[in-house]
Design a protein around this motif. Structure first.
Motif, PDB file in Angstrom:
ATOM      1  N   GLN A 119     -48.153  18.400 -58.742  1.00 29.62           N
ATOM      2  CA  GLN A 119     -49.165  18.969 -57.855  1.00 29.62           C
ATOM      3  C   GLN A 119     -48.678  20.283 -57.260  1.00 29.62           C
ATOM      4  O   GLN A 119     -49.475  21.197 -57.037  1.00 29.62           O
ATOM      5  CB  GLN A 119     -49.540  17.994 -56.727  1.00 29.62           C
ATOM      6  N   ASP A 152     -49.253  22.930 -59.931  1.00 29.31           N
ATOM      7  CA  ASP A 152     -50.674  23.284 -60.010  1.00 29.31           C
ATOM      8  C   ASP A 152     -51.102  24.129 -58.823  1.00 29.31           C
ATOM      9  O   ASP A 152     -51.875  25.077 -58.970  1.00 29.31           O
ATOM     10  CB  ASP A 152     -51.538  22.021 -60.092  1.00 29.31           C
ATOM     11  N   SER A 153     -50.586  23.813 -57.654  1.00 28.09           N
ATOM     12  CA  SER A 153     -50.947  24.536 -56.442  1.00 28.09           C
ATOM     13  C   SER A 153     -50.497  25.991 -56.497  1.00 28.09           C
ATOM     14  O   SER A 153     -51.270  26.906 -56.194  1.00 28.09           O
ATOM     15  CB  SER A 153     -50.333  23.839 -55.230  1.00 28.09           C
ATOM     16  N   SER A 189     -52.727  29.644 -57.126  1.00 22.20           N
ATOM     17  CA  SER A 189     -52.710  30.739 -56.151  1.00 22.20           C
ATOM     18  C   SER A 189     -52.411  32.091 -56.792  1.00 22.20           C
ATOM     19  O   SER A 189     -52.542  33.127 -56.134  1.00 22.20           O
ATOM     20  CB  SER A 189     -51.681  30.451 -55.050  1.00 22.20           C
TER      21      SER A 189
END
Length: 140
Positions: free
Chosen positions: A86, A89-90, A94
Motif C-alpha cells: 500500500q 501504491d500511495s 502521488s
C-alpha cells in the motif's frame, strides 16, 4: 464484549484485499472490452479507429534531475518498509506519469519513449523488491 470497530491492522488487510479484488475485476473488464471491440471490428471493418496521438500530444518528459529521481526511489523504499504494498501504491499515485517513467529509466527497467506507465510501475516494483531482499533500503 464484541468490538464494533475493527483494529487498524485488520482494516488495512480488509482494504488491501478489497483493492486487489477490484484490480482483478478491472483487468477482467478490460479484457472483455478488448474482446468486444475485436468482434465489433470483425463485423464492421470500416469502423473508424481511435485517433493516434501526435508527437506533440505524446507524453511529457520529466523535469526531475537524477538526484530528485533517486530521492523519489528512497521515498518509495521507505513507504514500502512502513506500509508494505500500500505504501508503494500511495507514493506511485502521488507521482506524475512522466516522473514514474523517468524513474523506471533511471533504475534501468525502462526506455524513455518506449516504456508504458504500467511497465514502468512493474519495473520499479521489481527494483524495490530486489533492494528489500538485498537489505539495502537506505542509501549508503
Amino acid at each position: 464484549m464484541n468490538n464494533e470497530f475493527p483494529q487498524p491492522g485488520e482494516e488495512i488487510k480488509r482494504l488491501a484485499n478489497e483493492i486487489e479484488a477490484l484490480r482483478s475485476d478491472m483487468q477482467v473488464s478490460f479484457r472483455k472490452l478488448a474482446q468486444m471491440e475485436k468482434r465489433l471490428r470483425a463485423v464492421f471493418p470500416d469502423l473508424p479507429k481511435k485517433p493516434k496521438q501526435t508527437r506533440a500530444q505524446a507524453r511529457q518528459q520529466s523535469t526531475k534531475s537524477e538526484e530528485q529521481l533517486k530521492e523519489d526511489f528512497q521515498r518509495i523504499l521507505k513507504a514500502v518498509e512502513e506500509s508494505g504494498p500500500q505504501g508503494f501504491d500511495s507514493v506511485i499515485a502521488s507521482l506524475p506519469q512522466e516522473d514514474i517513467i523517468a524513474l523506471a529509466v533511471e533504475l534501468g527497467v525502462g526506455q524513455p519513449k518506449r516504456t508504458s506507465l504500467s511497465k514502468a510501475i512493474d519495473g520499479i516494483r521489481k527494483r524495490v523488491q530486489e533492494r528489500r531482499m538485498l537489505g539495502h533500503t537506505r542509501q549508503g
